[in-house]
Design a protein around this motif. Structure first.
Motif, PDB file in Angstrom:
ATOM      1  N   UNK A 269       0.821  -1.198   0.000  1.00 22.63           N
ATOM      2  CA  UNK A 269       0.000   0.000   0.000  1.00 22.63           C
ATOM      3  C   UNK A 269       0.861   1.258   0.000  1.00 22.63           C
ATOM      4  N   UNK A 270       2.007   1.192   0.672  1.00 24.96           N
ATOM      5  CA  UNK A 270       2.879   2.359   0.812  1.00 24.96           C
ATOM      6  C   UNK A 270       4.304   2.001   0.393  1.00 24.96           C
ATOM      7  N   UNK A 281      -5.789   2.801   9.893  1.00 21.08           N
ATOM      8  CA  UNK A 281      -6.972   2.075   9.433  1.00 21.08           C
ATOM      9  C   UNK A 281      -6.870   1.789   7.942  1.00 21.08           C
ATOM     10  N   UNK A 282      -7.443   0.668   7.549  1.00 28.91           N
ATOM     11  CA  UNK A 282      -7.635   0.296   6.146  1.00 28.91           C
ATOM     12  C   UNK A 282      -9.088  -0.130   6.004  1.00 28.91           C
ATOM     13  N   UNK A 390      -6.914   3.893   2.918  1.00 33.02           N
ATOM     14  CA  UNK A 390      -6.132   3.779   4.148  1.00 33.02           C
ATOM     15  C   UNK A 390      -5.674   5.149   4.613  1.00 33.02           C
ATOM     16  N   UNK A 391      -5.308   5.210   5.895  1.00 34.64           N
ATOM     17  CA  UNK A 391      -4.801   6.458   6.480  1.00 34.64           C
ATOM     18  C   UNK A 391      -3.801   6.115   7.570  1.00 34.64           C
ATOM     19  N   UNK A 400      -5.707   5.850  -1.653  1.00 31.48           N
ATOM     20  CA  UNK A 400      -6.769   5.116  -2.333  1.00 31.48           C
ATOM     21  C   UNK A 400      -6.225   4.406  -3.564  1.00 31.48           C
ATOM     22  N   UNK A 401      -6.760   3.236  -3.848  1.00 30.05           N
ATOM     23  CA  UNK A 401      -6.515   2.571  -5.123  1.00 30.05           C
ATOM     24  C   UNK A 401      -7.725   1.715  -5.482  1.00 30.05           C
ATOM     25  N   UNK A 402      -7.999   1.554  -6.778  1.00 29.12           N
ATOM     26  CA  UNK A 402      -9.110   0.681  -7.176  1.00 29.12           C
ATOM     27  C   UNK A 402      -8.711  -0.778  -7.050  1.00 29.12           C
ATOM     28  N   UNK A 403      -9.669  -1.623  -6.707  1.00 28.46           N
ATOM     29  CA  UNK A 403      -9.433  -3.066  -6.588  1.00 28.46           C
ATOM     30  C   UNK A 403     -10.592  -3.789  -7.264  1.00 28.46           C
TER      31      UNK A 403
END
Length: 444
Positions: A269-270, A281-282, A390-391, A400-403
């Motif tokens: 994610x990062x 959080x996710x 996520x943050x 953000x990303x599309x899944x």
């Protein structure tokens, strides 16, 4: 359908999560869009790796997409419908022969980049006036076109293989191992124009990612995998009388039907960011048109699994708990079974939450869920996308990303005969019983 817009890169405040040590200077991608009446959807600015940003389009107007400056290089624009259906990439550049092009921007020192008119076609969009090659990324990023159309367009990336497609070096295809930048969600391992996060065969080896161990180790890590839990009686088999209606009923069961699972290492994610410190959080978010997982009326259930126990299921008679009401859990290694002891997050945290597993490999984010849809075959559609968000803190910027939902199995095999020292036919307890019943569980 034609959409006209102007895209500008302007100095602005950063809204995307940037890797540790990155400059705070940012650019804003501004899309001035004139749409036909009633057109709605989502435009996503997707970098090769890590977080992107999206905006909902509900009609004519201007959409501003703030993009961190270090994410402009290699960034693509992706189109989605209001129901989450993937509409394709925006083709920014194409050669005169219509055999190759690019969907990715190149970094630029210019404060403004005008793209002009966008034409939305079947499976993709393209600029009416192609950008100069100096303004797009070609290495990597040059994609194959057939009659001006990306080979993966309209097919969720299941592209017809070109001659000699197994000779990857000859096609200049990236290997897409875990250390390759192309293995990220916005990468394009098979150069068909469809990003890995949506592509059902992202490395072009003609093996769907859901069964491809190579993709599972790299480019497909962010996508949910699926399975069906079907017990006798009621297991569905195409040779044992299964119909679309009986399959749909079995898939929609909240206790024994279709299930999906996310199991995400935080570095995916990062990339390049602080992977040892868990995110705050996710969570997931579905577009309003994806009825089974959008909002309070959604049917999707959050389920337990072996590592954290099945409390989520046990609290509701084995059916899981409504994912809309689930804000996730923080889970630390325990003693015995289950492996982790979990504490629920406050109700103020985002809905459709994920579980944090503090593993020996670092923070891992998980979610096991059952659509529990009344019409699974008609509403849980492969290729439809939800947003993974996520943050790092409650007040921090959201990544953000599309899944995408990948193709999933809808029936189970039935054993008819076996071959050992000699061939023999499986004998059921009662050959007169209905195939798939308790008396005839294996099938005939």
């Amino acid at each position: 359908m034609r959409i006209r817009f102007t895209l500008s890169l302007l100095t602005a405040t950063a809204f995307l999560i940037a890797p540790a040590g990155a400059s705070a200077v940012a650019s804003t991608v501004t899309l001035s869009i004139k749409t036909p009446t009633g057109w709605s959807g989502r435009i996503f600015a997707l970098p090769t790796q890590g977080a992107g940003v999206s905006k909902v389009v509900t009609g004519a107007g201007t959409v501003r997409l703030p993009v961190a400056s270090n994410r402009v290089s290699g960034m693509s624009l992706q189109l989605f419908s209001s129901k989450g259906k993937y509409l394709g990439p925006v083709l920014l550049n194409r050669n005169s022969a219509g055999t190759s092009g690019s969907v990715r921007l190149r970094s630029t020192s210019s404060s403004t980049l005008n793209l002009g008119e966008l034409v939305v076609l079947s499976g993709f969009g393209r600029l009416k006036t192609s950008l100069a090659s100096s303004k797009v990324q070609l290495t990597p990023g040059s994609i194959r076109l057939v009659s001006g159309k990306p080979t993966g367009a309209g097919r969720l990336g299941l592209a017809a293989p070109p001659a000699g497609f197994r000779a990857r070096a000859a096609l200049s295809l990236p290997s897409c191992g875990s250390s390759n930048s192309e293995s990220g969600p916005g990468g394009d391992c098979d150069l068909d124009g469809v990003p890995n996060v949506v592509d059902v065969d992202d490395d072009g080896d003609r093996t769907l990612d859901m069964t491809d161990p190579q993709s599972a180790r790299s480019s497909a890590k962010v996508t949910p995998y699926s399975g069906i839990i079907q017990r006798y009686p009621g297991a569905q088999n195409v040779q044992a009388g299964a119909t679309a209606s009986t399959i749909n009923a079995a898939l929609g069961s909240s206790m024994e039907g279709l299930r999906f699972a996310f199991y995400l290492g935080q570095p995916y994610l990062m990339p390049g960011g602080p992977s040892a410190t868990p995110l705050d959080a996710v969570w997931a978010e579905c577009p309003s048109g994806m009825t089974w997982c959008a909002g309070a009326s959604s049917t999707v259930k959050a389920n337990g699994f072996s590592e954290i126990g099945f409390g989520l299921d046990d609290a509701n008679g084995g059916a899981g708990t409504k994912w809309y009401d689930f804000t996730g859990q923080n889970c630390t290694p325990g003693v015995g079974s289950p492996r982790y002891t979990c504490v629920a997050r406050p109700a103020s945290y985002p809905r459709f939450g994920f579980n944090l597993l503090n593993t020996e490999w670092g923070p891992t984010w998980t979610a096991f869920f059952t659509p529990n849809a009344a019409d699974t075959l008609g509403t849980v559609i492969p290729g439809d996308t939800l947003s993974l968000k996520w943050r790092s803190a409650p007040t921090a910027t959201v990544g953000e990303m599309p899944v995408s939902i990948r193709p999933y199995f809808v029936t189970t095999p039935a054993l008819v005969n076996a071959i050992g020292s000699s061939s023999y036919t499986v004998t059921n307890a009662s050959s007169s019983s209905t195939p798939g019943s308790v008396g005839n569980p294996i099938g005939a």
